[in-house]
Scaffold this active site. Structure first.
Site, PDB file in Angstrom:
ATOM      1  N   ASP A  80      47.229  36.540  29.323  1.00 31.87           N
ATOM      2  CA  ASP A  80      46.836  36.425  30.842  1.00 31.87           C
ATOM      3  C   ASP A  80      45.577  36.392  31.099  1.00 31.87           C
ATOM      4  O   ASP A  80      45.296  35.686  32.263  1.00 31.87           O
ATOM      5  CB  ASP A  80      48.049  37.366  31.629  1.00 31.87           C
ATOM      6  N   HIS A 115      47.410  32.555  31.552  1.00 32.19           N
ATOM      7  CA  HIS A 115      48.012  32.708  32.692  1.00 32.19           C
ATOM      8  C   HIS A 115      48.750  31.567  33.034  1.00 32.19           C
ATOM      9  O   HIS A 115      48.165  30.351  32.878  1.00 32.19           O
ATOM     10  CB  HIS A 115      46.847  33.098  33.622  1.00 32.19           C
ATOM     11  N   SER A 165      52.644  35.411  38.975  1.00 29.94           N
ATOM     12  CA  SER A 165      51.103  35.838  39.279  1.00 29.94           C
ATOM     13  C   SER A 165      51.498  36.620  40.923  1.00 29.94           C
ATOM     14  O   SER A 165      52.137  37.514  40.923  1.00 29.94           O
ATOM     15  CB  SER A 165      50.344  34.628  39.453  1.00 29.94           C
TER      16      SER A 165
END
Length: 555
Positions: free
Chosen positions: A337, A456, A212
């Site tokens: 995601d 995610h 991320s």
């Protein structure tokens, strides 16, 4: 006979102690450090060093400076506090300004290790929150490097860096240039390069990896000219410099908002006033993202992120790929995601008992295409609904919304970065993946719809070997997957090729090239058909070519 038994017993005992190879006190540039040795098996152990400082306590809005060192031996047995940051509910702050510390896991067999590959972890958290240990349940820390170190026979290092206002506030000029958190990461990488040999690591074989905002950080570190020669390879999971949330194009606006909140003027006295403001007040002045507000979509308001400062990033990321030409790069995306973010922007999406209306999907798409106005929205919507037919099901409508979020926030920018790396590479290799393992929270009796794939941050548990550390929480399927990922990642760190190294892999992962554009589809049931080509090419083309060529309506 009794004597013989005694001798045998003594031999067995000495074998037991000989098996515990350990570094003992390690000399670093700041002084001696001593960690803890953890026995993992008859001939396996890992030395853990927690809380070694790699820089001094940083000044507010200043680059990190070298640590003055210490007398005697530093007992490196406690994790340092995370960098001062706002709480998840944004009602309080926690952590410390004195937070530039790192943790090291060194695996040993019968003998003390030497010349091991090194992997440096950069955590995610939207550049607003995060810590080198990640979230923990009691003493079970998400980012414990122990499983990767033990299984892959690599040294794992995790580092702290400043986040939020203290890490990324910028006036957009030389007064408060920003990127302080990136400079912290760079200082940690440089420290590892200078000191890791004493821990049994090879300074010429360092890989940085992150997820991320950490994946985007890795990307920025590869593009910065300041890292020349400091590391050799990089892994970006679900984040790169091109992600719309990863680079702030108008930092001045945020700086002025923060200044007004803490009672500073916004004229030429702003810089001096902000620098002398209490750190907690600065952290509490973080611009808040209100879910479901008109500032929709929420992710567009991750406003404290890296900037093109003319120093760490001398130019726009797209013009800096020559700096990564000699680095091996492995990057990828989770197939859903966007789910975490899209279900916050469209609350009905994650609710099994509530329908999502087509208007909601259009509204999300309109927010993402607003620069190209109505024309852009219509072209994009036609593309995304082309397989809907006349009466799309709820599953179709909801998965399309997730696809839009995934493409815009993650997949397309990541594919762009992978393509750019390959296009500019000289000796560096390029590898691309798609993680498609279904979410553990999906299915009957669970909170998510049964169609939800890899959300995610779903990759983190597998990379850090949680199915092995907490076996009861997982099944064999997840252990298989975790084993595969650790094998690919540590092989890549060792040799620059995820297929070659100490660990067997289930499928040969082909290199990504400009002509073939191959990627590996990673999940628990992998076989020959796990290799794909030109990931979501239609949509990559839509976002990178069709939409940008339309006349802009941006203000």
């Amino acid at each position: 006979a009794m004597e013989k038994l005694k001798v045998l017993f003594a031999v067995v005992l000495s074998l037991g102690t000989a098996a515990a190879a350990s570094l003992g006190v390690v000399q670093t540039e700041g002084g001696g450090v001593q960690g803890q040795n953890i026995r993992l098996g008859l001939f396996r152990s890992v030395d853990v060093f927690k809380g070694i400082p790699f820089a001094a306590k940083p000044g507010t809005f200043e680059k990190p400076k070298p640590h003055p060192g210490w007398d005697g031996i530093l007992k490196a047995t406690k994790f340092a506090q995370r960098c001062l940051q706002i709480s998840m509910l944004q009602t309080s702050s926690f952590g410390s300004e004195d937070c530039l510390y790192l943790n090291i896991w060194v695996p040993h067999g019968q003998n003390v290790s030497s010349n091991l590959p090194v992997m440096i972890w950069l955590y995610g958290g939207g550049f607003i929150v995060g810590g080198s240990m990640g979230p923990n349940f009691l003493t079970n820390y998400l980012y414990s490097g122990q499983e990767i170190a033990d299984k892959g026979n690599v040294i794992v290092v995790s580092v702290g860096y400043r986040v939020g206002t203290l890490g990324f506030l910028s006036t957009g000029d030389s007064r408060l240039p920003g990127n302080y958190g990136l400079w912290d990461q760079h200082a940690a990488i440089a420290w590892v390069n200078r000191n890791i040999r004493s821990f049994g690591g090879d300074p010429d074989n360092i890989t940085i990896f992150g997820e991320s905002a950490g994946g985007a950080s890795v990307s920025f570190q590869t593009l910065s000219p300041h890292n020349k020669g400091l590391f050799k390879r990089a892994i970006s999971q679900s984040g790169v410099a091109f992600c719309p949330w990863a680079l702030n194009r108008n930092p001045r606006k945020v700086a002025e908002e923060v200044a007004e909140t803490v009672g500073c003027p916004t004229d030429d006295r702003m810089e001096a006033c902000l620098k002398s403001t209490d750190a907690v007040a600065l952290v509490m002045a973080t611009p808040i993202i209100v879910p479901g507000s008109p500032d929709y979509p929420g992710v567009n308001n991750l406003s404290l992120s890296p900037v093109v400062d003319g120093d760490f990033l001398p130019d726009q990321p797209g013009n800096l790929f020559h700096n990564a030409a000699e680095m091996d790069y492995l990057a990828g995306v989770n197939n859903m995601d966007g789910h975490l973010f899209t279900s916050k922007d469209i609350p009905s999406l994650g609710d099994k008992n509530q329908d999502t209306i087509v208007e909601d999907v259009k509204r999300l798409l309109a927010a993402y295409t607003k620069e190209t106005g109505q024309a852009g929205l219509e072209i994009a919507f036609a593309e995304y609904s082309s397989n809907w037919g006349s009466t799309p099901t709820q599953t179709t409508i909801k998965t399309t919304a997730v696809d839009i979020g995934t493409d815009y926030l993650f997949l397309v920018p990541i594919q762009t970065a992978i393509f750019q790396h390959a296009a500019n590479a000289k000796s560096g290799r390029t590898y691309s993946y798609l993680l498609s393992e279904p979410s553990l929270l999906a299915g009957p009796g669970k909170p998510y719809h049964d169609w939800v794939g890899a959300d995610h941050a779903d990759d983190l548990q597998y990379v850090f070997g949680k199915p092995f550390t907490t076996p009861k929480a997982y099944g064999d399927r997840q252990r298989d997957l975790s084993g595969y990922i650790i094998a690919y990642w540590t092989n890549f760190a060792r040799t620059g090729n995820p297929n070659k190294g100490n660990l067997k892999v289930p499928v040969t992962w082909p290199e990504f090239t400009i002509t073939g554009q191959k990627f590996l589809d990673i999940n628990a049931k992998m076989n020959e058909s796990s290799i794909g080509q030109e990931m979501r090419q239609r949509f990559v083309h839509l976002w990178t070519s069709t939409l940008p060529s339309l006349p802009s309506h941006a203000q």
